[in-house]
Write a protein that holds these residues in place. Structure first.
Motif, PDB file in Angstrom:
ATOM      1  N   ILE A  37       0.833  -1.207   0.000  1.00 38.75           N
ATOM      2  CA  ILE A  37       0.000   0.000   0.000  1.00 38.75           C
ATOM      3  C   ILE A  37       0.865   1.253   0.000  1.00 38.75           C
ATOM      4  CG2 ILE A  37      -1.665   1.338   1.350  1.00 38.75           C
ATOM      5  CD1 ILE A  37      -2.760  -1.361   2.354  1.00 38.75           C
ATOM      6  N   MET A  38       1.865   1.231   0.837  1.00 36.15           N
ATOM      7  CA  MET A  38       2.760   2.367   0.978  1.00 36.15           C
ATOM      8  C   MET A  38       4.185   1.849   1.087  1.00 36.15           C
ATOM      9  SD  MET A  38       2.624   5.365   3.827  1.00 36.15           S
ATOM     10  CE  MET A  38       3.433   4.466   5.128  1.00 36.15           C
ATOM     11  N   SER A  39       5.102   2.565   0.482  1.00 36.22           N
ATOM     12  CA  SER A  39       6.509   2.210   0.579  1.00 36.22           C
ATOM     13  C   SER A  39       7.262   3.338   1.266  1.00 36.22           C
ATOM     14  CB  SER A  39       7.099   1.978  -0.816  1.00 36.22           C
ATOM     15  OG  SER A  39       6.481   0.873  -1.420  1.00 36.22           O
ATOM     16  N   LEU A  40       8.375   2.981   1.826  1.00 39.20           N
ATOM     17  CA  LEU A  40       9.271   3.962   2.409  1.00 39.20           C
ATOM     18  C   LEU A  40      10.482   4.031   1.485  1.00 39.20           C
ATOM     19  CD1 LEU A  40       8.985   2.821   6.127  1.00 39.20           C
ATOM     20  CD2 LEU A  40       7.785   4.711   5.013  1.00 39.20           C
ATOM     21  N   LYS A  41      10.567   5.096   0.708  1.00 40.30           N
ATOM     22  CA  LYS A  41      11.613   5.241  -0.304  1.00 40.30           C
ATOM     23  C   LYS A  41      12.195   6.639  -0.239  1.00 40.30           C
ATOM     24  CE  LYS A  41      10.459   1.987  -3.894  1.00 40.30           C
ATOM     25  NZ  LYS A  41      11.644   1.221  -3.686  1.00 40.30           N
ATOM     26  N   LEU A  42      13.487   6.716  -0.243  1.00 38.70           N
ATOM     27  CA  LEU A  42      14.160   8.005  -0.226  1.00 38.70           C
ATOM     28  C   LEU A  42      13.907   8.768  -1.517  1.00 38.70           C
ATOM     29  CD1 LEU A  42      16.181  10.058   0.961  1.00 38.70           C
ATOM     30  CD2 LEU A  42      18.009   8.695  -0.098  1.00 38.70           C
ATOM     31  N   ALA A  43      13.511  10.022  -1.371  1.00 38.22           N
ATOM     32  CA  ALA A  43      13.354  10.925  -2.512  1.00 38.22           C
ATOM     33  C   ALA A  43      13.737  12.321  -2.029  1.00 38.22           C
ATOM     34  CB  ALA A  43      11.930  10.907  -3.018  1.00 38.22           C
ATOM     35  N   TYR A  44      14.317  13.084  -2.906  1.00 40.74           N
ATOM     36  CA  TYR A  44      14.679  14.461  -2.572  1.00 40.74           C
ATOM     37  C   TYR A  44      13.732  15.408  -3.290  1.00 40.74           C
ATOM     38  CZ  TYR A  44      18.926  12.595  -0.544  1.00 40.74           C
ATOM     39  OH  TYR A  44      19.817  11.905   0.233  1.00 40.74           O
ATOM     40  N   TYR A 112      10.083  10.445   2.112  1.00 42.59           N
ATOM     41  CA  TYR A 112      10.205   8.978   2.144  1.00 42.59           C
ATOM     42  C   TYR A 112       8.875   8.227   2.186  1.00 42.59           C
ATOM     43  CZ  TYR A 112      10.094  10.505   6.991  1.00 42.59           C
ATOM     44  OH  TYR A 112       9.767  11.136   8.152  1.00 42.59           O
ATOM     45  N   PHE A 113       7.758   8.840   2.574  1.00 37.91           N
ATOM     46  CA  PHE A 113       6.466   8.144   2.542  1.00 37.91           C
ATOM     47  C   PHE A 113       5.942   8.168   1.108  1.00 37.91           C
ATOM     48  CE2 PHE A 113       5.946   9.656   7.077  1.00 37.91           C
ATOM     49  CZ  PHE A 113       5.994   8.400   7.650  1.00 37.91           C
ATOM     50  N   TYR A 114       5.713   6.988   0.537  1.00 40.13           N
ATOM     51  CA  TYR A 114       5.239   6.914  -0.844  1.00 40.13           C
ATOM     52  C   TYR A 114       3.993   6.046  -0.916  1.00 40.13           C
ATOM     53  CZ  TYR A 114       5.144   5.559  -5.777  1.00 40.13           C
ATOM     54  OH  TYR A 114       4.756   5.299  -7.063  1.00 40.13           O
ATOM     55  N   TRP A 115       2.819   6.672  -1.033  1.00 41.67           N
ATOM     56  CA  TRP A 115       1.540   5.976  -1.143  1.00 41.67           C
ATOM     57  C   TRP A 115       1.353   5.551  -2.592  1.00 41.67           C
ATOM     58  CZ3 TRP A 115      -2.283   4.514   2.197  1.00 41.67           C
ATOM     59  CH2 TRP A 115      -3.479   4.096   1.628  1.00 41.67           C
ATOM     60  N   HIS A 116       1.054   4.270  -2.831  1.00 42.41           N
ATOM     61  CA  HIS A 116       0.876   3.809  -4.209  1.00 42.41           C
ATOM     62  C   HIS A 116      -0.241   2.776  -4.349  1.00 42.41           C
ATOM     63  CE1 HIS A 116       3.084   0.215  -2.982  1.00 42.41           C
ATOM     64  NE2 HIS A 116       3.998   1.020  -2.477  1.00 42.41           N
ATOM     65  N   PHE A 119      -4.065   4.631  -6.179  1.00 46.78           N
ATOM     66  CA  PHE A 119      -3.551   5.804  -6.892  1.00 46.78           C
ATOM     67  C   PHE A 119      -2.185   6.153  -6.320  1.00 46.78           C
ATOM     68  CE2 PHE A 119      -5.832   7.336  -3.218  1.00 46.78           C
ATOM     69  CZ  PHE A 119      -5.017   8.335  -2.711  1.00 46.78           C
ATOM     70  N   GLU A 120      -1.402   6.855  -7.108  1.00 41.71           N
ATOM     71  CA  GLU A 120      -0.093   7.283  -6.622  1.00 41.71           C
ATOM     72  C   GLU A 120      -0.214   8.693  -6.065  1.00 41.71           C
ATOM     73  OE1 GLU A 120       3.286   6.746  -9.109  1.00 41.71           O
ATOM     74  OE2 GLU A 120       2.633   4.771  -9.758  1.00 41.71           O
ATOM     75  N   PHE A 121       0.432   8.897  -4.938  1.00 39.76           N
ATOM     76  CA  PHE A 121       0.392  10.193  -4.283  1.00 39.76           C
ATOM     77  C   PHE A 121       1.814  10.718  -4.156  1.00 39.76           C
ATOM     78  CE2 PHE A 121      -0.180  13.042  -0.586  1.00 39.76           C
ATOM     79  CZ  PHE A 121      -1.219  13.803  -1.083  1.00 39.76           C
ATOM     80  N   ALA A 122       1.944  11.999  -3.938  1.00 39.63           N
ATOM     81  CA  ALA A 122       3.263  12.606  -3.776  1.00 39.63           C
ATOM     82  C   ALA A 122       4.022  11.953  -2.618  1.00 39.63           C
ATOM     83  CB  ALA A 122       3.116  14.094  -3.524  1.00 39.63           C
ATOM     84  N   ILE A 123       5.318  11.929  -2.739  1.00 39.75           N
ATOM     85  CA  ILE A 123       6.158  11.427  -1.648  1.00 39.75           C
ATOM     86  C   ILE A 123       6.304  12.561  -0.630  1.00 39.75           C
ATOM     87  CG2 ILE A 123       8.423  10.526  -1.041  1.00 39.75           C
ATOM     88  CD1 ILE A 123       8.616   9.343  -3.830  1.00 39.75           C
TER      89      ILE A 123
END
Length: 156
Positions: A37-44, A112-116, A119-123
């Protein structure tokens, strides 16, 4: 020191430190984790919400600092406003200053919070959640005050 000011400082430091520790983990220790449902992924994020104004990336931290300074001056001149909203103000300062520190430390805000799911939501990050909670608290206080004022007018 006033009790409300002490509480707001404690809230500020707890949120600020927790947010910075978590961001450090994602930026330096590879805390990424995939979920259904949600991933924890590094994004800047070089901009602000939804990467808006990313073209200002290098100057954004200074613009945001000026906004914080102007807000602080306003609160010093309107202390009753601070005492009415001291908890959400602590939230706003903690989240906002933590994100600004990211810009100086990492060159961008660490998200780092990535809802997918569905639908995809902003990190986004914990500081973003805290800032949104602060806005919600302010709105709730405003609604409660407005209803109380209406009741008082009808009682007269």
């Amino acid at each position: 020191m006033n009790k409300k000011l002490k509480i707001s400082i404690i809230i500020f430091f707890i949120i600020f430190v927790v947010d910075q520790v978590v961001k450090y983990g994602f930026a330096n220790l590879g805390w990424d984790l995939d979920g259904p449902i949600m991933s924890l992924k590094l994004a800047y994020n070089y901009g602000v919400a939804f990467s808006m104004f990313s073209f200002l990336a290098e100057n954004l931290k200074y613009i945001q600092l000026v906004i914080v300074i102007v807000g602080t001056i306003y609160l010093f001149k309107n202390k009753e406003l601070f005492y009415k909203y001291y908890i959400p103000i602590a939230f706003l300062y903690a989240g906002g200053l933590s994100n600004i520190l990211d810009r100086f430390t990492y060159g961008a805000v660490v998200d780092y919070f990535y809802w997918h799911y569905i639908f995809e939501f902003a990190i986004f990050n914990f500081a973003d959640v805290i800032i949104n909670c602060a806005v919600a608290i302010i709105i709730i206080i405003q609604i409660i005050d407005s209803r109380r004022e209406k009741r008082e007018k009808t009682d007269l």
